[in-house]
Design a protein around this motif. Structure first.
Motif, short mmCIF file in Angstrom:
data_model
loop_
_atom_site.label_atom_id
_atom_site.label_comp_id
_atom_site.label_asym_id
_atom_site.label_seq_id
_atom_site.Cartn_x
_atom_site.Cartn_y
_atom_site.Cartn_z
N SER A 52 -12.27 -2.27 -9.85
CA SER A 52 -12.01 -2.24 -8.40
C SER A 52 -10.66 -1.59 -8.09
CB SER A 52 -12.03 -3.66 -7.85
OG SER A 52 -13.27 -4.27 -8.05
N ALA A 53 -9.67 -1.90 -8.92
CA ALA A 53 -8.34 -1.32 -8.71
C ALA A 53 -8.39 0.18 -8.86
CB ALA A 53 -7.35 -1.93 -9.70
N ASN A 54 -9.11 0.67 -9.86
CA ASN A 54 -9.23 2.12 -10.06
C ASN A 54 -9.89 2.79 -8.88
OD1 ASN A 54 -7.95 2.50 -12.56
ND2 ASN A 54 -9.75 1.74 -13.67
N ASP A 55 -10.86 2.10 -8.27
CA ASP A 55 -11.51 2.66 -7.09
C ASP A 55 -10.50 2.85 -5.95
OD1 ASP A 55 -13.89 2.68 -8.41
OD2 ASP A 55 -14.61 0.77 -7.55
N TYR A 56 -9.60 1.87 -5.78
CA TYR A 56 -8.59 1.97 -4.73
C TYR A 56 -7.56 3.05 -5.05
CZ TYR A 56 -9.94 -1.97 -1.85
OH TYR A 56 -10.61 -2.79 -1.00
N LEU A 57 -7.26 3.20 -6.33
CA LEU A 57 -6.24 4.16 -6.69
C LEU A 57 -6.67 5.60 -6.44
CD1 LEU A 57 -5.01 2.53 -10.03
CD2 LEU A 57 -3.85 2.54 -7.83
N GLY A 58 -7.97 5.81 -6.34
CA GLY A 58 -8.44 7.17 -6.14
C GLY A 58 -8.03 7.74 -4.80
N SER A 59 -8.14 6.95 -3.75
CA SER A 59 -7.78 7.46 -2.42
C SER A 59 -7.17 6.32 -1.60
CB SER A 59 -9.04 7.99 -1.70
OG SER A 59 -10.02 6.98 -1.66
N VAL A 60 -5.87 6.18 -1.76
CA VAL A 60 -5.18 5.10 -1.06
C VAL A 60 -4.60 5.61 0.25
CG1 VAL A 60 -3.32 3.41 -1.21
CG2 VAL A 60 -4.59 4.03 -3.26
N ASP A 61 -4.90 4.86 1.32
CA ASP A 61 -4.34 5.18 2.63
C ASP A 61 -3.53 3.97 3.09
OD1 ASP A 61 -3.69 6.00 5.14
OD2 ASP A 61 -5.73 5.87 5.96
N TRP A 62 -2.20 4.03 2.88
CA TRP A 62 -1.38 2.87 3.21
C TRP A 62 -1.25 2.66 4.71
CZ3 TRP A 62 -1.95 0.65 -0.94
CH2 TRP A 62 -1.61 1.16 -2.19
N GLU A 63 -1.67 3.65 5.49
CA GLU A 63 -1.60 3.49 6.94
C GLU A 63 -2.74 2.63 7.47
OE1 GLU A 63 0.96 4.57 8.66
OE2 GLU A 63 1.79 5.35 6.78
N ASP A 64 -3.81 2.55 6.70
CA ASP A 64 -4.97 1.76 7.12
C ASP A 64 -4.71 0.29 6.79
OD1 ASP A 64 -7.90 1.65 8.00
OD2 ASP A 64 -7.94 0.63 6.05
N GLU A 65 -4.67 -0.56 7.82
CA GLU A 65 -4.29 -1.97 7.64
C GLU A 65 -5.29 -2.72 6.76
OE1 GLU A 65 -1.28 -4.62 8.09
OE2 GLU A 65 -1.37 -2.58 8.91
N GLN A 66 -6.58 -2.45 6.93
CA GLN A 66 -7.59 -3.14 6.16
C GLN A 66 -7.49 -2.78 4.68
OE1 GLN A 66 -11.61 -2.53 7.51
NE2 GLN A 66 -12.50 -3.89 5.96
N THR A 67 -7.30 -1.49 4.41
CA THR A 67 -7.16 -1.04 3.03
C THR A 67 -5.91 -1.66 2.39
OG1 THR A 67 -8.23 1.07 3.54
CG2 THR A 67 -6.87 0.99 1.54
N LYS A 68 -4.83 -1.69 3.16
CA LYS A 68 -3.57 -2.25 2.66
C LYS A 68 -3.71 -3.73 2.32
CE LYS A 68 -0.05 -2.39 5.49
NZ LYS A 68 1.10 -1.93 6.30
N ASN A 69 -4.36 -4.49 3.22
CA ASN A 69 -4.53 -5.92 2.98
C ASN A 69 -5.42 -6.20 1.78
OD1 ASN A 69 -2.90 -6.63 5.14
ND2 ASN A 69 -4.60 -6.78 6.60
N ARG A 70 -6.47 -5.39 1.64
CA ARG A 70 -7.38 -5.59 0.51
C ARG A 70 -6.69 -5.24 -0.81
NH1 ARG A 70 -12.36 -7.20 0.47
NH2 ARG A 70 -13.83 -6.65 -1.17
N ALA A 71 -5.90 -4.15 -0.78
CA ALA A 71 -5.16 -3.76 -1.99
C ALA A 71 -4.13 -4.82 -2.36
CB ALA A 71 -4.47 -2.42 -1.77
N LYS A 72 -3.47 -5.38 -1.36
CA LYS A 72 -2.49 -6.45 -1.61
C LYS A 72 -3.17 -7.63 -2.31
CE LYS A 72 -0.30 -10.07 1.09
NZ LYS A 72 -0.08 -10.56 2.46
N ALA A 73 -4.31 -8.06 -1.82
CA ALA A 73 -5.04 -9.18 -2.42
C ALA A 73 -5.51 -8.84 -3.83
CB ALA A 73 -6.23 -9.56 -1.53
N LEU A 74 -6.00 -7.61 -4.00
CA LEU A 74 -6.54 -7.20 -5.30
C LEU A 74 -5.46 -7.20 -6.37
CD1 LEU A 74 -8.85 -6.13 -7.01
CD2 LEU A 74 -8.32 -3.82 -6.19
N PHE A 75 -4.30 -6.66 -6.07
CA PHE A 75 -3.25 -6.59 -7.09
C PHE A 75 -2.60 -7.95 -7.34
CE2 PHE A 75 -3.70 -2.08 -6.14
CZ PHE A 75 -3.75 -1.58 -7.43
N LYS A 76 -2.67 -8.82 -6.36
CA LYS A 76 -2.22 -10.19 -6.60
C LYS A 76 -3.16 -10.88 -7.59
CE LYS A 76 -0.94 -14.45 -4.16
NZ LYS A 76 -0.83 -15.11 -2.83
N ILE A 77 -4.47 -10.65 -7.41
CA ILE A 77 -5.47 -11.20 -8.34
C ILE A 77 -5.30 -10.58 -9.72
CG2 ILE A 77 -7.94 -11.23 -8.86
CD1 ILE A 77 -8.39 -11.42 -5.78
#
Length: 517
Positions: A52-77
């Motif tokens: 899942s982390a690799n999927d996010y790393l492919g195209s990260v948009d830190w401006e998108d709030e939903q993507t940012k929140n999901r990435a935050k939760a994922l890397f905490k896990i």
């Protein structure tokens, strides 16, 4: 190695509140694991979390709030899982995962994501044995962690310092030299380039060194200390304070660093800041006290030889008219006196005075006699603004001597000879002239700003100011007398009434003695 029992599912269950993004990710991962018929273990979750982390790393948009929140939760896990799986799985995934995390650092993730990425890199590095540390990827990850210790974000620096401390403990215990050498070169280079105009990165680095110095091996401590010694000469107050604090951490090192500790203490004796520089002087006093106690723990005989220098430097600070300096100096002495005023020092002084003969007109003073003389001089006029603090310290000094005298059963007559000059000086302070008292009071100012706004009531202001000054004068006199009494009470315990009468037959401020017996 058995897997730790604290699973990601237990972590979620045990929490009072659960982030909805974390819960959604874990629920999705759980379903996939169940479909595959795999056990609900951390190692199973870790494999899917990495995908899942690799999927996010492919195209990260830190401006998108939903993507940012999901990435935050994922890397905490992801960090939780890396902390709670055995070493072999971490070794297996190290290369691929660490490369992906390094790539993510280049994309400048937000702080809440960045801290878990750095903690994950740290967790991965702790799985590496010495043979794998010869690889460039390991050192690249280690240098990335160090780089963030001088990041602009305070919270990031705080988190990464914790990561680095864990890593350095791990490396030091296993004596893995490659990263330790890289650590020394990184910070030595940073320090060597520091100028007063460009000091911020070095200030951040000094905070890191303060946190980790005591756990570094000698091979790293020594060159870093040598590099740091130039910083107090730059005349930058903050740098000087942080440098002294970093040196203070060295004095919490184990016995293996005692040679370096002695060398550092000698160097510090030559780096005494100007007393007008308040914060450097306070930091210097605290660091010197740590240094002398470090020496006392491991080389007590050498410590005793250094004591006059230490006491002389700290007591000289009492000439400052700054309350903060007097307080810091008093605290340093209160920390050191009970530990360094020992029976051996008193025994040496008692032996010296007991061997005096009429034909001996001159001899070398013992360590204890030198300290007594310093305290005596500290009660003279140039130290007047700090008499309250000095008398409090002297009372503690007498108490420590009492404890030593009881242990060695010292003769009261000899004790009186040793402390007589100091007792006489204390007794002479009882009746201070009014002008002396007022000159000590740093909080009485003729241009008090609190009355400026009431200039239309100038007469009332002056009257109130005079009344306040009178009250403060009385309070100061009372405080001085109380401390004189406390010091003389401790002296009385040490040398008894006959000794006190010999020292000051006409003055016993604030103390009534029953001498009928």
């Amino acid at each position: 190695m058995m897997e730790k029992q604290h699973t990601i599912l237990q972590s979620i269950t045990n929490r009072k509140t659960v982030d909805k993004e974390e819960a959604a990710i874990i629920e999705a991962l759980t379903e996939v694991i169940k479909q595959k018929g795999a056990p609900l273990k951390n190692s199973s979750f870790l494999g899917l979390a990495l995908v899942s982390a690799n999927d996010y790393l492919g195209s990260v948009d830190w401006e998108d709030e939903q993507t940012k929140n999901r990435a935050k939760a994922l890397f905490k896990i992801l960090y939780f899982l890396l902390e709670n799986v055995p070493t072999p799985p971490k070794v297996k995934i190290f290369d691929e995962t660490s490369k992906a995390l390094l790539n993510l650092l280049d994309k400048k993730p937000p702080p809440l994501i960045l801290k878990n990425v750095l903690k994950s890199i740290g967790s991965l590095l702790e799985s590496q044995d010495e043979s794998r540390w010869q690889q460039g990827l390991n050192l690249q990850c280690f240098r990335a962690v160090m780089t963030f210790t001088i990041d602009q974000d305070k919270e990031i620096r705080k988190d990464v310092n914790m990561v680095l401390r864990r890593l350095l403990s791990y490396l030091g215990l296993r004596d893995i030299k490659a990263p330790l050498t890289s650590f020394e070169k990184f910070y030595s280079s940073l320090i060597s380039r520091c100028t007063p105009e460009n000091s911020l990165p070095t200030q951040y680095a000094l905070v890191t060194l303060k946190e980790v110095f005591s756990i570094l091996p000698h091979m790293v401590q020594k060159p870093l200390c040598e590099a740091l010694l130039r910083l107090p000469t730059l005349g930058h107050g903050v740098l000087t304070v942080l440098t002294f604090q970093a040196f203070g951490s060295v004095f919490h090192s184990p016995k293996e660093s005692v040679t370096l500790g002695v060398q550092l203490l000698n160097a510090l004796f030559d780096l005494s800041p100007n007393r007008a520089d308040i914060k450097p002087t306070c930091a210097f006093a605290e660091t010197l006290s740590r240094g002398i106690l470090f020496l006392h723990r491991y080389q007590p005989d050498l410590c005793n030889k250094k004591l006059p220098t230490f006491y002389g430097m700290i007591i000289s600070n009492f000439q400052s008219d700054q309350k903060e300096v007097a307080t810091a100096s008093a605290e340093a002495l209160k920390e050191v006196i009970p530990k360094t005023i020992e029976p051996s020092l008193l025994r040496e002084a008692v032996t010296a005075v007991s061997n005096l003969s009429p034909d001996v007109t001159k001899r070398s003073s013992t360590t204890l006699e030198k300290i007594v003389l310093m305290f005596q001089q500290a009660l003279r006029y140039t130290y007047r603004s700090s008499w309250n603090e000095i008398l409090e310290v002297i009372a503690l000094f007498f108490k420590s001597l009492c404890d030593c005298a009881s242990e060695i059963k010292a003769d009261k007559k000899h004790l009186t000879t040793i402390v007589k000059p100091l007792v006489i000086e204390i007794a002479s302070l009882h009746n201070l002239p009014d002008e002396d008292i007022l000159s000590h009071m740093d909080d009485v100012k003729s241009n008090d700003k609190s009355t400026d706004r009431f200039n239309h009531k100038n007469n009332q202001s002056k009257s109130k100011e005079n009344n306040d000054a009178g009250e403060k004068k009385a309070t100061f006199q009372m405080n001085i007398n109380t401390r004189i009494s406390n010091a003389l009470t401790q002296a009385l315990t040490l040398i008894d009434i006959s000794g006190l009468l010999e020292c000051a037959p006409l003055q016993f401020p604030g103390i009534d003695y029953d001498i009928s017996n």
